[in-house]
Design an enzyme around this catalytic site. Sequence first.
Site, PDB file in Angstrom:
ATOM      1  N   ASP A   1       0.814  -1.220   0.000  1.00 13.58           N
ATOM      2  CA  ASP A   1       0.000   0.000   0.000  1.00 13.58           C
ATOM      3  C   ASP A   1       0.845   1.265   0.000  1.00 13.58           C
ATOM      4  O   ASP A   1       2.058   1.236   0.173  1.00 13.58           O
ATOM      5  CB  ASP A   1      -0.969  -0.015   1.199  1.00 13.58           C
TER       6      ASP A   1
ATOM      7  N   GLU B   1      -9.567  -2.173   5.086  1.00 12.37           N
ATOM      8  CA  GLU B   1     -10.220  -1.834   6.338  1.00 12.37           C
ATOM      9  C   GLU B   1     -11.493  -2.661   6.549  1.00 12.37           C
ATOM     10  O   GLU B   1     -12.053  -3.196   5.584  1.00 12.37           O
ATOM     11  CB  GLU B   1     -10.604  -0.344   6.301  1.00 12.37           C
TER      12      GLU B   1
ATOM     13  N   ASN C   1      -7.638  -3.005  14.127  1.00 16.27           N
ATOM     14  CA  ASN C   1      -9.015  -3.369  13.760  1.00 16.27           C
ATOM     15  C   ASN C   1      -9.049  -4.595  12.833  1.00 16.27           C
ATOM     16  O   ASN C   1     -10.065  -4.878  12.216  1.00 16.27           O
ATOM     17  CB  ASN C   1      -9.728  -2.179  13.096  1.00 16.27           C
TER      18      ASN C   1
ATOM     19  N   HIS D   1      -7.158  -4.988  10.111  1.00 14.12           N
ATOM     20  CA  HIS D   1      -6.886  -4.725   8.683  1.00 14.12           C
ATOM     21  C   HIS D   1      -5.565  -5.353   8.244  1.00 14.12           C
ATOM     22  O   HIS D   1      -4.651  -5.564   9.044  1.00 14.12           O
ATOM     23  CB  HIS D   1      -6.974  -3.236   8.348  1.00 14.12           C
TER      24      HIS D   1
END
Length: 239
Positions: A67, A143, A136, A138
């Site tokens: 990313d 996400e 979380n 990810h």
Amino acid sequence: MNIYKEKDYAAVSRRAANIISAQIIQKPDSVLGLATGSSPIGTYDQLIEWYQKGDLDFSKVSTINLDEYLGLAANDPNSYHYFMNKHLFSKVNINAEKVHLPDGTALDIETECNTYDSMIGSLGGIDLQLLGLGHNGHIGFNEPSDSYTAGTHLVHLSQNTIEANARLFSSINDVPRKAITMGIRSIMFAKRILLVVSGADKADALHKTIYGPITPQVPASILQLHPNVSIVADEAALR
Ligand code: GLP
């Protein structure tokens, strides 16, 4: 899933570097999927040490990063281009032409995402994908969501991720709100996946990843379906 429970971050880093170096030694022209964040820094440090000792050769290796933040140029100290150069690429004999990250400054994001997916395909896919884990759940910047996204895509970062990553910026206002991330398909098509996790603050996300229901609300939970996943985590993260 092969789970390696290690004492601490240093042991996690050594184990993960061992797995990556075995991959490079067995297949010198490996395609490595690489990650940013604090989790893999120790792994990269260990790989650099072995390279300096003459035990590792990166000259035929290709890399594909997960990313990049939208809007950050390669020379921006907060970009993932900059991170990778600083923590790995500038310190080993990797060929700059074999290094790939999404272009956060691309004007046409859709074309950039399609080009990135084509590039992954033209390299024959990823031999070993290194992953960190967001608080979380990810992976890359995939996400929590109502559905998985297959290909490379533009993502709006969650407030949780913006807050978690703000520590690396001078102010939370400087954290980009969007990023380009490899999608779940490219990650799941990797021949082998290596997830490195450290610290008690990741324990809940890691537990859901390994034992929870497979759901896009915990993106990493899809790794349960991959046939060759190694999770290397310390005692604090693996409760
Ligand atoms: C970022 C990256 C992820 C990384 C995550 C966790 O959001 N896009 O690839 O896994 O942070 O980072 P850290 O290892 O610093 O906790």
